[in-house]
Design an enzyme around this catalytic site. Structure first.
Site, PDB file in Angstrom:
ATOM      1  N   HIS A   1       0.805  -1.227   0.000  1.00 60.88           N
ATOM      2  CA  HIS A   1       0.000   0.000   0.000  1.00 60.88           C
ATOM      3  C   HIS A   1       0.841   1.283   0.000  1.00 60.88           C
ATOM      4  CE1 HIS A   1      -3.486  -2.505   1.111  1.00 60.88           C
ATOM      5  NE2 HIS A   1      -2.775  -2.994   2.096  1.00 60.88           N
TER       6      HIS A   1
HETATM    7  O1  RIB Z   1      -5.399  -0.134   4.552  1.00 59.28           O
HETATM    8  C1  RIB Z   1      -3.997  -0.117   4.371  1.00 59.28           C
HETATM    9  C2  RIB Z   1      -3.367   0.942   5.213  1.00 59.28           C
HETATM   10  O2  RIB Z   1      -3.603   0.649   6.579  1.00 59.28           O
HETATM   11  C3  RIB Z   1      -1.835   0.984   5.068  1.00 59.28           C
HETATM   12  O3  RIB Z   1      -1.382   2.302   5.282  1.00 59.28           O
HETATM   13  C4  RIB Z   1      -1.366   0.097   6.182  1.00 59.28           C
HETATM   14  O4  RIB Z   1      -0.061   0.440   6.651  1.00 59.28           O
HETATM   15  C5  RIB Z   1      -2.369   0.405   7.250  1.00 59.28           C
HETATM   16  O5  RIB Z   1      -1.952   1.610   7.899  1.00 59.28           O
END
Ligand code: RIB
Ligand code: CA
Length: 312
Positions: free
Chosen positions: A242
């Site tokens: 992500h």
């Molecule tokens: O949904 C994914 C996000 O939530 C990313 O930033 C992961 O690190 C968590 O913080």
């Protein structure tokens, strides 16, 4: 000219890779500081983990600040089930030697935006938006001085990962997200619609390990730990990486495609709390307030990431 950025983060293995990508890219990025926020794990751990990551990159000079330890209006929801109890499970990393800065992260964000030239500082938000929203509420004058907010959060076609309707970062602090999305600052969003196409498949993980460096082996160990949750839940061939999409966008925006649309945040309904209601098809007359990304060149993203981590 490198972009001056502040990374606001809740490390988290994917946050950690994003921080390494930024530190490995001095020609594109000047990292003014890291502000930790409660999210994946409580604040004490995110502030500790941010420093562990800096020391993986042998950068104990980076200023790390602790910020808000709970969302604006809800009790904290964490994600140890994804990131492990330390929030950075996978490799065994030593306790950091570098200190935490004394100032509160919110004050660092305010002071930095007030002292740097207007429109020259980008806020890269990789976790719940509590610190940034608190800074905007405490010092409304800084909003117009922000060059851009690039954040990982939300979802439209992918819908939710923590509830059926909401993505984790927005779900944890929907009131903070509402403040940020209504602030008027230029916003670029990396939602699950993009990050679920950035999967660390076996060959991509092997490429990290083949770097044969401490940073490469550490990234491979983080993603191997982090992927088990998503592989089980989605049956996907690897973990969605992500947060590094935020930093990759600053380095090579052509890797991403999206639309400038209206995005509003659900803060009232318990059922859909934290949902990012993106008017992707332009069915309302609500003004566009965010560049909402929908696709990326995944091979290009991993080639860039692997090359840059290989520099550390
Ligand atoms: O949904 C994914 C996000 O939530 C990313 O930033 C992961 O690190 C968590 O913080
Ligand atoms: Ca994160």
């Amino acid at each position: 000219m490198p972009r001056k950025i502040i990374i606001d983060t809740d490390p988290g293995q994917d946050d950690a890779v994003a921080i390494l990508l930024a530190l490995a890219s001095p020609e594109d990025i000047t990292l003014l500081g890291i502000t930790a926020v409660a999210g994946n794990v409580p604040l004490e751990l995110t502030a500790l983990n941010a420093r562990k990551v800096c020391e993986v990159a042998e950068r104990p000079d980076i200023k790390v600040f602790a910020g808000c330890d709970r969302p604006l209006a809800h009790s904290l929801v964490t994600a140890e089930h994804v990131h492990g109890k330390t929030g950075l499970d996978g490799p065994d990393l030593p306790a950091p030697k570098m200190p935490l800065q004394d100032a509160h992260a919110v004050d660092f964000i305010i002071e930095t935006l007030r002292s740097e030239a207007p429109g020259t500082v980008t806020l890269c938000a990789l976790g719940p938006l509590t610190n940034i929203a608190t800074a905007f509420r405490k010092a409304p004058d800084i909003v117009e001085r922000v060059q851009e907010i690039v954040l990982m959060g939300g979802a439209y076609f992918e819908v939710g990962n923590i509830t059926p309707a909401a993505e984790f970062n927005i779900y944890v602090d929907p009131e903070a997200a509402d403040i940020v999305f209504k602030s008027g600052a230029p916003i670029t969003v990396m939602p699950l619609d993009v990050t679920h196409k950035a999967l660390v498949t076996g060959p991509r993980n092997d490429a990290f390990r083949a770097l044969d460096s401490h940073a490469g082996r550490t990234v491979a160990a983080w993603t191997e730990f982090f992927e088990r949750f998503d592989k089980e839940k989605y049956g996907s061939p690897g973990a969605p990486l992500h947060d590094p999409t935020v930093i990759a966008y600053l380095i090579d925006p052509k890797l991403f495609q999206g639309r400038h649309v209206n995005v509003e945040i659900e803060t009232v309904s318990e059922l859909t709390r934290g949902m990012t209601v993106a008017d992707w098809w332009g069915v309302t007359d609500r003004p566009a307030n965010a560049m909402f990304m929908g696709d990326l060149d995944a091979d290009g993203f991993f080639d860039l990431l692997t090359e840059r981590i290989g520099r550390l």
